[in-house]
Design a protein around this motif. Sequence first.
Motif: not given
Length: 533
Positions: A229-252
């Motif tokens: 489970l990964r809890v991410v901070p509230t910020k729009y648009p953190s649910g975007g596919e590319k943005q969430l991938i960068q949040l969780l993995t650091g990959r672009q």
Amino acid sequence: MEAGRIWTFPGGIHPPERKELSNTVPIAQLPLAETYTVPLKQHIGGPAEICVSVGERVLRGQPLSKAALGQGLPIHAPTSGTVTAIGPGRIAHPSAMADIVIRIAADGKDESVPQQGLTDYTQVSRAELLERICMAGIAGLGGAGFPTAQKLALQRPIDYLIINGVECEPYISADDRLMREHAATILDGAAILLHLAGTTKGLVAIEDNKPEAIAAMREVLADYPQFSLRVVPTKYPSGGEKQLIQLLTGRQVPSKGLPIDIGLVMQNVGTAFAVSRAIRHGEALTERVVTVTGESVQKPGNYWVRIGTPVATLLQQAGFVSEGEQQRVIMGGPMMGFTLPDLDVPVVKITNCLLIPSTQELAPAQQEMPCIRCGACADVCPAQLLPQQLQWLAKAKDYDGLEQQNLFDCIECGACAYVCPSEIPLVHYYRKAKAEIRNLAREKAKAEVARERFEARQERLEREKEERLERHRKAAEARKQAQAEQVAAGGNDPQDAVQAAIARAKARKAAQQAAAKQAEQNSETSSADEDKA
């Protein structure tokens, strides 16, 4: 990544969330409608082939169209009833465009086709599982609508499967309530998706403004050690596919690339739920959770809504109170949604929210003013684009320039328009430019196909001409060879035979002429004798 580190992405905004309007009550079941309008195309890709006819009685879950893996998705009857019409009908689209729809008059019995699920999905082949998901008509329920089976069918190495439960857009709480109430089913579907992705590690991402959903998923995750489970901070648009991938993995994800290019696959929690129901119970995708919210409805909340339900029917159940001509009904959230042309359009597979705001809650768009070049739009762009430059190029119809500025990397999140002090509807310019570029590409592709067909026809005609000449040449050589063989065998010279034939023809002609002359003379003699008499 294994330690649970959360990275960040550029830009982003923090608009008012307003999720409390709809996320405080359980998901309700919407009563059956009298009629349903099911669009033939509700996903990315081509439509499937219609397999029912007007007057035919259908059951819930019965395919209305048929498709093979990689060739579109089937749609299914949302309830039992009679097909009353097949033809053009208005669909949920900002342009109020029409498309092919199938209209069904419900009979109120809600009878379903026989369903057969799998007890142990690991005992069947990967191809059969993908076929079941395809035949269930499952597309990405997060909003993109990409056929799930096609995404999973890509044969590339996968490091992680990501289950997206972030749901970052304001007002929308459909995934939130689904995770609270059906966490076990979601994770069962996630395990099936993990099996199909061919990897052993998965991440479940939820935004930190959903504590109840986090608690429900964490409790069930104890039975799924392959997921973290990964809890991410509230910020729009953190649910975007590319943005969430960068949040969780650091990959672009590279420009114009896909997550699978960097070893990742992402699925929405609603998609995982639908996959579990399709594999375990044999259920087709005939309903989904839709958030109905805003100050202009008396009973905001989340509803199980059958695909094809008219928006007007859903709003009636939610206690819609119109403010008159200024009243807007938005399909989607306030950032990425669009205003519906009327309320007769149907709910489709990617409909996650209907927002009915009051004018005080969400003011109508103001008149566009000149750009003051403040740069706020560039500061909040999560894709690190230049929104101001893109707008100028879009207005000038400079499509080459738009391509150079990576227009198609824009996720249309609306952050740029949200912060613009000049009320410029930037996303509208981008959507229009993308549509025009796609249309030009289609026309170019058609012209290229026509050119190739013309050239292929010319080559075929030239080839047939050469083949015909070659056949004539070979036939002439064969005749000469036959004549030569006849002479060598002691036969008459072919030339003598020809001359003899000509002589016979001349003799025959001379005889005919002589006979005609003799007949003429006899006729003259008879006439003279008659005169003497």
